[in-house]
Write an enzyme that holds these catalytic residues in place. Structure first.
Site: not given
Ligand code: KIV
Length: 289
Positions: A108, A137, A205
């Site tokens: 992320d 992401k 989400e």
């Molecule tokens: O950071 C995270 O865990 C997320 C999920 C909620 C999809 O983005």
């Protein structure tokens, strides 16, 4: 042959498809989608839990910036840094390699590391890919499409994230359902633009179940992964701590505690995989939006 598979974290049931699993890749995820098999995703932040998720057959492990809340005790994801994400991505990648080494790892991009320019996003994505991620992401709608295209053209697979985007919780006014009423049309256009830009996955989400099912049909080249978005998506994701019932706060109502009735974390994660695959999770009745 129908034998059990022993892992350092427990014994997988005899019929487990995991023992024979090949490493997950984008073509394999596409094949799953074509044969109507749901994609499973869980967050993990360290080597041990990532290894257990891999052993349980979770296809995609998201090193989510939710680690800011569940590991660091922060009030939101806004304070998470790129260096922290690099550290946890490296740990998860090491853990996955220890067992089967088959899960697809998503890193992320944290707040403030991709908003400034496409070049900034490329530099940040490079850090996570070199730490062991297979995909990055990022959160956001229309303004992210050129960044997504820029990364994809340079060989970095991208997962987009629409609906409730926790990094912009202050602008959204809280953790609220998105995509109701007039904002549904904007979400539709953003999702199509992200697929067009080359995003191969899209987290939805807290979006109404009917809208996420519609988007899933409209996006054949971009796998929708729902969280609080009903069961019509191509796959599901949950925050690991939530589904193990060890959340410090209140669990969102769409979460199921998969530890209930199970003897181990491996069993709980295997139950999650089975429930997503057989369609018994999520329960649309728990999505009143
Ligand atoms: O950071 C995270 O865990 C997320 C999920 C909620 C999809 O983005």
């Amino acid at each position: 042959m129908n034998t059990s598979t022993v892992t350092p974290y427990g014994t997988l049931p005899p019929a487990s498809p995991v023992a024979a699993r090949k490493p997950i890749s984008l073509p394999r995820l596409n094949e799953m989608r074509e044969r109507g098999e749901k994609i499973t995703m869980l967050t993990a932040y360290d080597a041990t839990f990532a290894a257990v998720a891999d052993a349980a057959g979770v296809e995609c492990i998201l090193v989510g910036d939710s680690l800011g809340m569940v590991c660091q005790g922060l009030p939101s994801t806004v304070g998470v840094t790129l260096d922290t994400m690099r550290y946890h991505t490296e740990s998860v990648a090491r853990g996955v390699r220890r067992v089967q080494g088959t899960s697809w790892i998503i890193g992320d991009l944290p707040f403030g590391t991709y908003q400034e320019s496409r070049e900034q996003a490329l530099r940040s994505a490079t850090v996570l890919m070199q730490a062991g991620a297979h995909m990055v992401k990022l959160e956001g709608g229309g303004w992210t499409t050129e960044t997504v295209r820029f990364l994809v053209e340079r060989g970095i697979p991208v997962c987009a994230h629409l609906g409730l985007t926790p990094q912009t919780v202050h602008a959204l006014g809280g953790y609220r359902v998105q995509g109701r009423g007039d904002s549904a049309d904007r979400l539709r256009q953003e999702a199509l633009a992200l697929q067009d830009a080359g995003a191969s996955m899209l987290v939805l989400e807290m979006v109404p179940a009917a809208l996420s099912a519609e988007l899933t049909r409209a996006l054949p080249r971009c796998h929708t992964i729902g969280i609080g978005a009903g069961h019509g998506t191509a796959g599901q994701v949950l925050v690991m701590h939530d589904m193990l019932g060890v959340n410090l706060g209140k669990n969102p109502k769409f979460v199921r505690n998969f530890m209930t009735g199970q003897n181990s974390v491996l069993d709980a994660m295997s139950a999650y995989v089975r429930a997503v695959k057989d369609g018994s999770f999520p329960d649309n009745a728990l999505h009143a939006w």
